[in-house]
Design an enzyme around this catalytic site. Structure first.
Site, PDB file in Angstrom:
ATOM      1  CD  GLU A  82      -2.899   1.166   2.362  1.00  0.00           C
ATOM      2  OE1 GLU A  82      -3.721   2.097   2.443  1.00  0.00           O
ATOM      3  OE2 GLU A  82      -2.829   0.255   3.212  1.00  0.00           O
ATOM      4  N   GLY A 111       3.166   2.162  10.400  1.00  0.00           N
ATOM      5  CA  GLY A 111       2.976   1.495  11.675  1.00  0.00           C
ATOM      6  C   GLY A 111       2.674   0.024  11.499  1.00  0.00           C
ATOM      7  CB  ALA A 112       0.612  -2.240  11.432  1.00  0.00           C
ATOM      8  CG  MET A 113      -0.072  -3.421   4.751  1.00  0.00           C
ATOM      9  SD  MET A 113      -1.034  -1.959   4.304  1.00  0.00           S
ATOM     10  CE  MET A 113      -2.284  -2.729   3.288  1.00  0.00           C
ATOM     11  CD  GLU A 114      -5.086  -2.007   5.660  1.00  0.00           C
ATOM     12  OE1 GLU A 114      -5.681  -1.311   4.823  1.00  0.00           O
ATOM     13  OE2 GLU A 114      -4.108  -1.585   6.324  1.00  0.00           O
ATOM     14  CG  ASN A 115      -0.502  -6.838   4.044  1.00  0.00           C
ATOM     15  OD1 ASN A 115      -0.452  -5.978   3.203  1.00  0.00           O
ATOM     16  ND2 ASN A 115       0.339  -6.899   5.065  1.00  0.00           N
ATOM     17  CG  HIS A 146      -6.012   1.035  12.642  1.00  0.00           C
ATOM     18  ND1 HIS A 146      -6.746   2.191  12.591  1.00  0.00           N
ATOM     19  CD2 HIS A 146      -5.509   0.860  11.383  1.00  0.00           C
ATOM     20  CE1 HIS A 146      -6.694   2.698  11.370  1.00  0.00           C
ATOM     21  NE2 HIS A 146      -5.942   1.909  10.616  1.00  0.00           N
ATOM     22  CD  GLU A 147      -2.959  -1.760  10.588  1.00  0.00           C
ATOM     23  OE1 GLU A 147      -3.494  -2.052   9.492  1.00  0.00           O
ATOM     24  OE2 GLU A 147      -2.561  -0.606  10.854  1.00  0.00           O
ATOM     25  CG  HIS A 186      -7.803  -1.558   8.058  1.00  0.00           C
ATOM     26  ND1 HIS A 186      -8.629  -0.655   7.430  1.00  0.00           N
ATOM     27  CD2 HIS A 186      -6.722  -0.831   8.459  1.00  0.00           C
ATOM     28  CE1 HIS A 186      -8.081   0.545   7.440  1.00  0.00           C
ATOM     29  NE2 HIS A 186      -6.918   0.468   8.073  1.00  0.00           N
TER      30      HIS A 186
END
Length: 873
Positions: A122, A262-266, A298-299, A302
């Protein structure tokens, strides 16, 4: 000079894709030096007029193109695209290409993090992996096979469910993953490495058992338990509050050290910056624990608000981010202190977000024009976007809001939607007209409310007049009236709330401000009331109301809403700060009155209030928050006045600070609100004690806390107190901390940040010297943010020194990061592009610095967009 910059894109120019991809099979032969990628895609023509298939791709070595298993040579390559000529209406496209993860310092696509390989796609990172329709409105089912050396990469992870695996010759193995849910390419993820793993399970409300796995670098397993508990709490909360159940058989988190975000919601495989996974008492503060809980939530959230329903285009980013920030804020509030969380969220809006609204990069939560999408992962899109969702929740109420969420998922599950789609679902489910409210999505800038009141004692009428104004911003000169929910409360002489009514009709405490000017009348008001305005910070606006000191003290003591009490204290601080900055220096510091000090004393000694709320209430606003009060910022005056204010409160309440410090100790460390609240108030007291006249006593207490601390919260609080007050003991404590923790990057980030925000006159020289420190690396975004980011953003008196040395230092750093990691570079430059907020001397130096960068060869789009907008403003 760069002459190949990407042209701007406009939201209104959106057109559906000419082709779509329904399924893709990826085959990775992994190695850090060279990875081969085979991508087999099922392609369908959407537009009869389209002849050529245009795919996105960057920094790829193309080996072959096949259509329906036959070589295809009729194509054109450009630096950013693969254009395949005269393709059939429906076909299977096979592309073979190579990439070099080890040389990928931008950390987009597939890259090396420590000993592992991982991805970040992303917003537009997938085009660094293979040629593809890299846009969020192309949703495909992904099947991924990964082959790699088993010794170096025993764990091979991707999206979805693990469906097959096998062994090969030469110590190699393979794993195949399948994601049954169509998704855009930005949600693709791959990780390969050797990790410690924490495993657990979660049983959903329908009785399905979900495998949970957290992967971390070897030796960090004992720092994963809080992250796992946070994940399980998030899964349970989402079922209970929103009725949303997880949909795969496994949920995985991988913590990596090198990560731009911070992080990624894959989907099913969330990749996290290790900062938001790793925690134990000895290495993480209370703030770290709460941050991990929030980001984990949060992730995970998502999965539905971002993955199952994704964005049609990147202009709609707040569709998923603003909504999911609102959800993670509610999660943290339901699990912890709602009042504390609300205040902390508001501080982000009043600080960084208001500053962004006043900058050349001002934009609506749904931008209209972008050059580099990475530049719009902003506090406006995220935090102000969340405030817009919160206002909708306020206007609709919980029941109608949840009905709107259900309708939103019914209509758009498995699709790429827009912000308008979300608002329409809320409107249809509630029956409330949100036509004017939609302007929040398209209008930039911070609205301002100007409030006046009048009391008619004879009629017992109270008149409240509200004017709204949004000043022009660089992107928009004309502004329209917004729909603003204004939450109010009236109090009588005894501090009791007065019912709101007029002519026998009850009036809701939420007033709908929809016009440029409105007047509300309340009757049966027996005495002149005191009004609480913008309770709970019901809208992200600047409030102008001529409170006097007596009224603010009254609200501090009697308001029923915790935010209102906090806000009253902040306004008392601002009153003194504004008064002193406006005063001539020759007249000296105008001290707080005994009346104000007594009010603060009463709050400090209260046994009825939450200690965490007391700590927030008595924390003076930061220098950046203070700067938002002024059109032209004087960093030197702000710093001097704030320091003088702290010293006065330290001296005037010395006995109280000492008493609170000794009575709020927590011998054992527990992550629970009561203990965290006590530590917050105890450590605030220590920060004030650092400024008392008895320097020997202050140093003794700080040193004792540091050496005896059994947790990082107390150790860092002692270190910070010594550094901020510039006590002699600071050097010894800082040296010891370095000796103890130099091997642990996340812990050293705290030490680097303290060095960067030191009030010492030679702080810039110190920051420069730390560029060669054994714990620092310019290649690691966390280290860069901790040292350089903290200096330029949170040490304004040093960064904005009138000789301009801070500006030149940043220019040198940005020149190096421009090609190495343009995303990080662009995030560092924000304080420099806001030159219009400063005096002419500083403005000239800041513009000179920007012009140095503008003429760089191969200037990245990320930097070019921000620099050009600033200089064109």
């Amino acid at each position: 000079m760069n002459h190949n910059l990407t042209p701007a894109k406009y939201r209104l120019d959106y057109t559906p894709p000419d082709f779509t991809i329904t399924d893709i099979d990826l085959d990775f032969n992994l190695a850090p030096e060279v990875t081969t990628v085979i991508a087999r895609s099922r392609v369908i023509r959407n537009s009869p007029q389209a002849q050529d298939l245009i795919l996105d791709g960057q920094a790829l070595t193309l080996l072959s193109v096949n259509i329906d298993e036959q070589p295809w040579h009729d194509y054109q390559l450009t630096p950013n695209q693969l254009i395949i000529k005269d393709v059939p209406d429906t076909f299977t496209l096979t592309i073979v290409n190579e990439i070099q993860p080890i040389n990928n310092t931008a950390l987009e696509g597939l890259y090396v993090s420590g000993e592992a390989l991982c991805t970040q796609c992303e917003a537009e990172g997938f085009r660094h992996i293979t040629y593809y329709l890299d846009r969020p409105d192309v949703l495909a089912r992904f099947t991924t096979r990964i082959t790699a050396n088993k010794h170096h990469y025993p764990y091979l992870l991707s999206n979805g469910n693990r469906i097959a695996s096998g062994e090969l010759d030469n110590d190699r193995h393979w794993v195949q993953w399948q994601d049954p849910f169509p998704k855009p390419s930005y949600l693709f993820a791959l990780v390969a490495g050797d990790f410690d793993i924490l495993r657990d399970t979660f049983t959903t409300h329908s009785g399905r058992d979900i495998d949970l796995e957290i992967y971390v670098d070897k030796g960090n397993l004992d720092r994963t338990y809080w992250a796992m508990q946070s994940l399980k709490n998030a899964m349970k909360w989402d079922e209970q509050r929103f009725g949303l159940e997880y949909d795969l058989d496994i949920f995985m988190i991988v913590a990596v050290d090198f990560f731009n975000m911070g992080a990624m919601e894959n989907k099913g495989l969330n990749i996290f910056n290790s900062k938001f996974v790793l925690a134990k008492a000895e290495t993480a503060t209370d703030e770290d624990y709460l941050g991990i809980e929030s980001v984990i939530g949060h992730e995970y959230f998502h999965n539905w608000t971002g993955n199952r329903v994704t964005c049609r285009d990147w202009f709609q980013l707040s569709l998923k981010e603003g909504l999911t920030v609102f959800r993670d804020q509610e999660f943290s509030s339901d699990l912890g202190s709602r009042a504390v969380n609300r205040i902390n969220n508001v501080r982000i809006i009043r600080g960084p977000q208001f500053a962004e609204d006043a900058s050349p990069m001002a934009h609506p939560i749904r931008p209209d024009k972008v050059i580099e999408m990475n530049n719009f992962y902003t506090v406006t899109v995220y935090e102000k976007g969340s405030e817009v969702i919160r206002m909708m929740h306020t206007l609709l109420g919980e029941h109608a809001f949840q009905a709107g969420m259900k309708l939103y998922f019914q209509r758009h599950d498995g699709t790429a939607a827009t912000c308008d789609d979300f608002v329409q679902a809320m409107e249809d489910a509630s029956g409330i007209n949100l036509t004017q409210f939609r302007r929040w999505y398209s209008q930039s800038g911070t609205p301002e409310l100007f409030v006046t009141t009048k009391y008619d004692a004879e009629l017992q009428h109270y008149h409240l007049t509200v004017k709204q104004l949004t000043k022009p911003t660089p992107d928009q000169t004309q502004k329209q009236a917004l729909h603003i929910p204004l939450d109010i409360e009236l109090y009588d002489d005894h501090g009791q709330p007065i019912a709101l009514q007029f002519q026998g009709q009850s009036i809701d405490s939420i007033l709908n401000i929809t016009e440029t000017e409105q007047t509300f009348i309340f009757d049966q008001i027996p005495t002149q009331p005191v009004i609480a305005l913008l309770r709970e910070f019901s809208a992200p606006v600047k409030l102008h109301y001529d409170y006097n000191v007596k009224e603010l003290i009254f609200l501090l003591q009697h308001a029923t809403n915790a935010f209102t009490r906090y806000d009253a204290a902040q306004r008392l601080f601002y009153h003194s700060i504004d008064q002193n900055i406006a005063h001539t220096k020759a007249d000296g510091f105008i001290a707080l009155t005994e009346q104000i000090i007594d009010a603060f004393r009463g709050i400090l000694l209260s046994t009825q209030l939450d200690p965490a709320l007391i700590a927030l209430t008595l924390t003076p606003p930061s220098e950046n928050e203070i700067a938002n009060l002024f059109d032209i910022v004087d960093p030197d005056a702000i710093h001097q006045v704030r320091q003088a204010l702290i010293r006065q409160l330290a001296n005037a309440l010395q006995d109280e600070w000492l008493a609170i410090y000794h009575t709020h100790k927590t011998p054992d460390y527990h992550i629970q609100h009561d203990d965290m609240a006590k530590r917050a108030l105890k450590n605030l007291s220590l920060s004030y004690i650092a400024y008392i006249p008895d320097i020997e006593l202050a140093s003794k207490l700080i040193s004792q806390q540091y050496w005896q601390a059994n947790n990082m919260t107390d150790m860092l609080a002692a270190l910070s107190s010594a550094m901020k007050a510039q006590l002699d003991c600071a050097n010894q404590l800082m040296a010891d901390f370095d000796h103890r923790w130099h091997h642990d990057g996340l812990v050293m980030d705290k030490w680097l940040a303290l060095q960067a925000t030191s009030p010492a006159p030679d702080v810039l020289a110190k920051v420069k010297s730390l560029l060669t420190h054994r714990s620092f690396s310019l290649s690691n975004p966390n280290r860069v943010r901790a040292l350089i980011g903290q200096f330029v953003a949170n040490n304004p008196v040093a960064f904005h020194h009138k000789e301009g040395h801070g500006y030149q230092f940043l220019v040198e750093i940005l020149m190096e990061l421009n090609q190495k990691n343009p995303q990080v570079a662009a995030r560092l430059i924000d304080p420099l592009i806001r030159f219009k907020r400063y005096d002419q001397v500083r403005q000239t130096l800041m513009k000179q610095a920007l012009n140095q960068l503008l003429v760089l060869d191969h200037l990245s789009n990320d930097l070019y967009e921000k620099i050009s907008r600033a200089l064109d403003d």
